[in-house]
Every structure is written in C-alpha cells, then in structure tokens.
Write a protein that holds these residues in place. Sequence first.
Motif, mmCIF file in Angstrom:
data_model
loop_
_atom_site.group_PDB
_atom_site.id
_atom_site.type_symbol
_atom_site.label_atom_id
_atom_site.label_comp_id
_atom_site.label_asym_id
_atom_site.label_seq_id
_atom_site.Cartn_x
_atom_site.Cartn_y
_atom_site.Cartn_z
ATOM 1 N N PRO A 35 0.826 -1.211 0.000
ATOM 2 C CA PRO A 35 0.000 0.000 0.000
ATOM 3 C C PRO A 35 0.857 1.256 0.000
ATOM 4 N N LEU A 36 0.348 2.282 -0.635
ATOM 5 C CA LEU A 36 1.114 3.518 -0.807
ATOM 6 C C LEU A 36 1.668 4.060 0.495
ATOM 7 N N GLU A 37 0.868 4.006 1.565
ATOM 8 C CA GLU A 37 1.322 4.573 2.840
ATOM 9 C C GLU A 37 2.434 3.754 3.486
ATOM 10 N N LYS A 38 2.674 2.535 2.981
ATOM 11 C CA LYS A 38 3.732 1.686 3.535
ATOM 12 C C LYS A 38 4.928 1.568 2.591
ATOM 13 N N LEU A 39 4.951 2.403 1.548
ATOM 14 C CA LEU A 39 5.968 2.259 0.516
ATOM 15 C C LEU A 39 7.385 2.505 1.029
ATOM 16 N N LEU A 40 7.524 3.341 2.042
ATOM 17 C CA LEU A 40 8.848 3.657 2.564
ATOM 18 C C LEU A 40 9.149 2.933 3.874
ATOM 19 N N SER A 41 8.418 1.862 4.125
ATOM 20 C CA SER A 41 8.657 1.074 5.328
ATOM 21 C C SER A 41 9.851 0.153 5.124
ATOM 22 N N GLU A 42 10.354 -0.418 6.204
ATOM 23 C CA GLU A 42 11.492 -1.325 6.118
ATOM 24 C C GLU A 42 11.134 -2.591 5.336
ATOM 25 N N GLU A 43 9.881 -3.043 5.482
ATOM 26 C CA GLU A 43 9.451 -4.228 4.746
ATOM 27 C C GLU A 43 9.460 -3.969 3.238
ATOM 28 N N ALA A 44 8.993 -2.783 2.833
ATOM 29 C CA ALA A 44 8.947 -2.442 1.413
ATOM 30 C C ALA A 44 10.353 -2.301 0.833
ATOM 31 N N ALA A 45 11.293 -1.862 1.658
ATOM 32 C CA ALA A 45 12.667 -1.656 1.196
ATOM 33 C C ALA A 45 13.289 -2.945 0.684
ATOM 34 N N GLU A 46 12.850 -4.084 1.216
ATOM 35 C CA GLU A 46 13.387 -5.360 0.761
ATOM 36 C C GLU A 46 13.039 -5.612 -0.699
ATOM 37 N N HIS A 47 11.863 -5.148 -1.120
ATOM 38 C CA HIS A 47 11.449 -5.291 -2.515
ATOM 39 C C HIS A 47 12.055 -4.190 -3.387
ATOM 40 N N LEU A 48 11.926 -2.947 -2.937
ATOM 41 C CA LEU A 48 12.354 -1.808 -3.754
ATOM 42 C C LEU A 48 13.865 -1.690 -3.853
ATOM 43 N N GLY A 49 14.588 -2.227 -2.882
ATOM 44 C CA GLY A 49 16.043 -2.079 -2.866
ATOM 45 C C GLY A 49 16.774 -2.970 -3.842
ATOM 46 N N SER A 50 16.093 -3.930 -4.436
ATOM 47 C CA SER A 50 16.748 -4.830 -5.389
ATOM 48 C C SER A 50 17.020 -4.101 -6.700
ATOM 49 N N LYS A 51 18.290 -3.924 -7.032
ATOM 50 C CA LYS A 51 18.650 -3.212 -8.258
ATOM 51 C C LYS A 51 18.450 -4.075 -9.498
ATOM 52 N N GLU A 52 18.411 -5.392 -9.321
ATOM 53 C CA GLU A 52 18.264 -6.280 -10.467
ATOM 54 C C GLU A 52 16.812 -6.359 -10.946
ATOM 55 N N MET A 53 15.854 -6.213 -10.012
ATOM 56 C CA MET A 53 14.453 -6.368 -10.357
ATOM 57 C C MET A 53 13.889 -5.120 -11.032
ATOM 58 N N GLU A 54 12.947 -5.343 -11.934
ATOM 59 C CA GLU A 54 12.236 -4.259 -12.614
ATOM 60 C C GLU A 54 10.911 -4.080 -11.890
ATOM 61 N N LYS A 55 10.809 -3.047 -11.039
ATOM 62 C CA LYS A 55 9.633 -2.838 -10.212
ATOM 63 C C LYS A 55 8.600 -1.994 -10.955
ATOM 64 N N VAL A 56 7.387 -2.541 -11.100
ATOM 65 C CA VAL A 56 6.318 -1.846 -11.820
ATOM 66 C C VAL A 56 5.148 -1.609 -10.881
ATOM 67 N N PHE A 57 4.843 -0.332 -10.613
ATOM 68 C CA PHE A 57 3.728 0.026 -9.752
ATOM 69 C C PHE A 57 2.437 0.093 -10.555
ATOM 70 N N PHE A 58 1.318 -0.276 -9.916
ATOM 71 C CA PHE A 58 0.018 -0.055 -10.545
ATOM 72 C C PHE A 58 -1.038 0.123 -9.460
ATOM 73 N N SER A 59 -2.119 0.828 -9.842
ATOM 74 C CA SER A 59 -3.271 1.024 -8.973
ATOM 75 C C SER A 59 -4.499 0.968 -9.875
ATOM 76 N N ASN A 60 -5.624 1.545 -9.452
ATOM 77 C CA ASN A 60 -6.802 1.521 -10.315
ATOM 78 C C ASN A 60 -6.589 2.330 -11.587
ATOM 79 N N ASP A 61 -5.900 3.459 -11.462
ATOM 80 C CA ASP A 61 -5.568 4.284 -12.629
ATOM 81 C C ASP A 61 -4.094 4.645 -12.519
ATOM 82 N N ASP A 62 -3.750 5.917 -12.772
ATOM 83 C CA ASP A 62 -2.341 6.322 -12.691
ATOM 84 C C ASP A 62 -2.006 7.153 -11.449
ATOM 85 N N ILE A 63 -3.000 7.489 -10.640
ATOM 86 C CA ILE A 63 -2.772 8.439 -9.552
ATOM 87 C C ILE A 63 -1.852 7.876 -8.477
ATOM 88 N N TYR A 64 -2.301 6.830 -7.786
ATOM 89 C CA TYR A 64 -1.497 6.270 -6.698
ATOM 90 C C TYR A 64 -0.185 5.678 -7.203
#
Length: 216
Positions: free
Chosen positions: A87-116
């Motif tokens: 969830p957007l409000e947890k994007l900068l949490s320590e748990e999220a960092a494990e996913h976002l910190g991977s330089k090898e992975m191509e991280k693609v965000f999506f929501s209902n539209d383009d806002i979030y």
Amino acid sequence: MKNIRNWILGALALLLGLGLVFIKQKDNSRKQSPEFMLLEMNDPSRLISTDKMAEKIISKDPILLLIDVRPEAEYNKFTIPGAVNIPLEKLLSEEAAEHLGSKEMEKVFFSNDDIYSTQAWMLARRNNYENVYVMKGGLNEWVETILQPAEPSPTASSEEFELYNLRKATSLYFIGGSEALSPEAFQEIKPPVGAKKKIDVQPKPQIQKKDEEEGC
C-alpha cells in the motif's frame, strides 16, 4: 493537452513533495531534487503499457516485480497474477525496502488508474530507488485492453484487428475460466471512450437445476 498534462504532473510533484514531510523516512539528505523529479516525470520510458506488461507476465520475465499500491482490501478483491501488495502509505517502510532495494528487479507500480501508482513512483525515485516504472492506465486499462478488449469497428485497419486478436488470445491466458482472475471481481471499471454510461459488471446469475422434469 500536452501543456495541461505537464501542468498537472508538475502540480502533483509539488503536492507530493510537500506531503513527504509527513512520512517517516530514514535519510532525508539523499532525496532527489524537485527539478530532477520533474525531468524524470517527462520521460515516457517510465511508463509500461498493459500489452507489454501482459507479455512480460506470460513469458515469466524473471526480473519483473509487479507492485499493487492499493489498500490491502482492494488487492484481495482483484489484482494482476503474481503481484505483491505494498500500500502507498507503507511504501517507505522497512518491509517495502526489501522489494524496492533490489537493483536487479524491474519494479512496476500499478493502482486503479495512474494516480497512486505515479505517487508511488515519485516516492521511490525521490528516495533513490532504481528500475521503477508505472503500468500506464492501471487496472482500469488492464481490464479494458487485456481482460475485455473491445472489437474494432468494421472499418478499422488491419493493424487494429491484429492487435485485437492478440489481446483476445491474451485474455484467455489470464481468465481461462478462473473465477479469481475474472473481471467480475473488479467493480471500478472506467467506461471506454465514447460510452454513454459507466460499465456495470455484475456476476452472472447461477442457474439452479430443477428437481423434477416438467410434465407434458
């Protein structure tokens, strides 16, 4: 239209930049500048189409990481196969960092539209996370182009019919009779351009078998 779009993106960047002060972060000194963010927002390569996204999923791209930034309740109701929920409000949490910190992975965000998803992308880039993208149009466009593609008009070009046939074949891969992946589970569907009213997707009624056959 392009100037209006740039103005909206610029305003969004400013509002999000001001909103970041309310989000707990580890290191504020490493944030990217607003000028850098605006330059990156105008780079179309940060957007990935639903067709490209479907192709990556079907080919089982090993470096793809789909991130649904909607609330957990919406994620549990309907999402794209293989997506994780941050969830957007947890994007900068320590748990999220494990996913976002991977330089090898191509991280693609999506929501209902383009806002979030755009806000998620901005938070990630401003905090120096790399290889982050946005699925253009979000789940609304995913449903309209991949799960329920509209047949072109008889006067459409051969290229449009070729794309439609490809999308129909793709939709069979994702739906394939599976209730969990059915668009009936997703209620916030935007109407296609030119439609007079909002699409109202309702579950099909179940037909009950009669206990006795009718007489003559």
